[in-house]
Design a protein around this motif. Sequence first.
Motif, PDB file in Angstrom:
ATOM      1  N   UNK A  34       0.696  -1.284   0.153  1.00 52.88           N
ATOM      2  CA  UNK A  34       0.231  -0.268  -0.114  1.00 52.88           C
ATOM      3  C   UNK A  34       1.015   1.184   0.376  1.00 52.88           C
ATOM      4  N   UNK A  35       0.494   1.647  -1.039  1.00 54.03           N
ATOM      5  CA  UNK A  35       1.371   3.456  -1.159  1.00 54.03           C
ATOM      6  C   UNK A  35       0.808   5.088  -1.087  1.00 54.03           C
ATOM      7  N   UNK A  36       0.861   5.628  -0.202  1.00 52.14           N
ATOM      8  CA  UNK A  36       0.188   6.321   0.116  1.00 52.14           C
ATOM      9  C   UNK A  36       1.111   7.820  -0.247  1.00 52.14           C
ATOM     10  N   UNK A  37       0.493   8.972  -0.521  1.00 55.62           N
ATOM     11  CA  UNK A  37       1.487   9.729  -0.510  1.00 55.62           C
ATOM     12  C   UNK A  37       2.455  10.590   0.131  1.00 55.62           C
ATOM     13  N   UNK A  38       2.521  10.144   2.013  1.00 55.14           N
ATOM     14  CA  UNK A  38       3.945   9.926   2.712  1.00 55.14           C
ATOM     15  C   UNK A  38       4.247   8.951   2.852  1.00 55.14           C
ATOM     16  N   UNK A  39       3.413   7.658   3.362  1.00 55.67           N
ATOM     17  CA  UNK A  39       4.376   6.690   3.148  1.00 55.67           C
ATOM     18  C   UNK A  39       3.790   5.263   2.482  1.00 55.67           C
ATOM     19  N   UNK A  40       4.621   4.064   2.574  1.00 57.78           N
ATOM     20  CA  UNK A  40       4.538   3.214   1.981  1.00 57.78           C
ATOM     21  C   UNK A  40       4.473   1.496   2.737  1.00 57.78           C
ATOM     22  N   UNK A  41       3.369   0.777   2.568  1.00 54.21           N
ATOM     23  CA  UNK A  41       2.890   0.157   3.550  1.00 54.21           C
ATOM     24  C   UNK A  41       3.648  -1.488   2.879  1.00 54.21           C
ATOM     25  N   UNK A  42       4.031  -2.296   3.526  1.00 54.41           N
ATOM     26  CA  UNK A  42       4.339  -4.152   2.547  1.00 54.41           C
ATOM     27  C   UNK A  42       3.657  -4.334   4.444  1.00 54.41           C
ATOM     28  N   UNK A  43       3.146  -5.754   3.610  1.00 50.58           N
ATOM     29  CA  UNK A  43       2.557  -6.877   4.738  1.00 50.58           C
ATOM     30  C   UNK A  43       2.572  -8.494   3.596  1.00 50.58           C
ATOM     31  N   UNK A  44       3.033  -8.946   4.577  1.00 55.93           N
ATOM     32  CA  UNK A  44       3.269 -10.762   3.903  1.00 55.93           C
ATOM     33  C   UNK A  44       1.123 -10.818   4.632  1.00 55.93           C
ATOM     34  N   UNK A  45       0.981 -11.264   3.611  1.00 53.68           N
ATOM     35  CA  UNK A  45      -0.707 -12.196   4.003  1.00 53.68           C
ATOM     36  C   UNK A  45      -0.487 -13.105   3.800  1.00 53.68           C
ATOM     37  N   UNK A  46      -1.482 -14.680   4.710  1.00 56.95           N
ATOM     38  CA  UNK A  46      -2.129 -15.916   4.686  1.00 56.95           C
ATOM     39  C   UNK A  46      -3.149 -15.985   4.465  1.00 56.95           C
ATOM     40  N   UNK A  47      -3.833 -16.228   3.142  1.00 57.20           N
ATOM     41  CA  UNK A  47      -4.961 -15.676   2.586  1.00 57.20           C
ATOM     42  C   UNK A  47      -6.076 -16.592   2.758  1.00 57.20           C
TER      43      UNK A  47
END
Length: 122
Positions: A34-47
């Motif tokens: 997920x990229x916002x205008x100020x930050x970037x986030x990443x996650x590893x998800x077990x669907x």
Amino acid sequence: MAYYKRKTGADRRRERVRAKLRRVAGDRLRLSIHRSSKHIYAQIIDDRGGRTVAAAGTVEKGLVGDIKSTMSVAAAEAVGKALAERAGQAGVKSVVFDRGGLKYHGRVKALADAAREGGLEF
């Protein structure tokens, strides 16, 4: 009367990317960005289990360190390295990359390359 939200181009692109991921993923976990205008986030998800295995973002204290801006490619690289390290501790080696409809360019590409260097395979 039901409320209906018209889908934007970004919504359709996101759905198209996720549909392809479901076809190709097999038993691999999903690395979502997920990229916002100020930050970037990443996650590893077990669907299948419905849980997050590892996560990292520029909002965490000390992760970005002495990098001036959280909006930079260098900050995205730091997030990618941290995520790969946390995934390794959780025993995750192979994931499928979910760019979420974002272009594979700039901060998204930097995060992905850093995660690959850290030992994740995708």
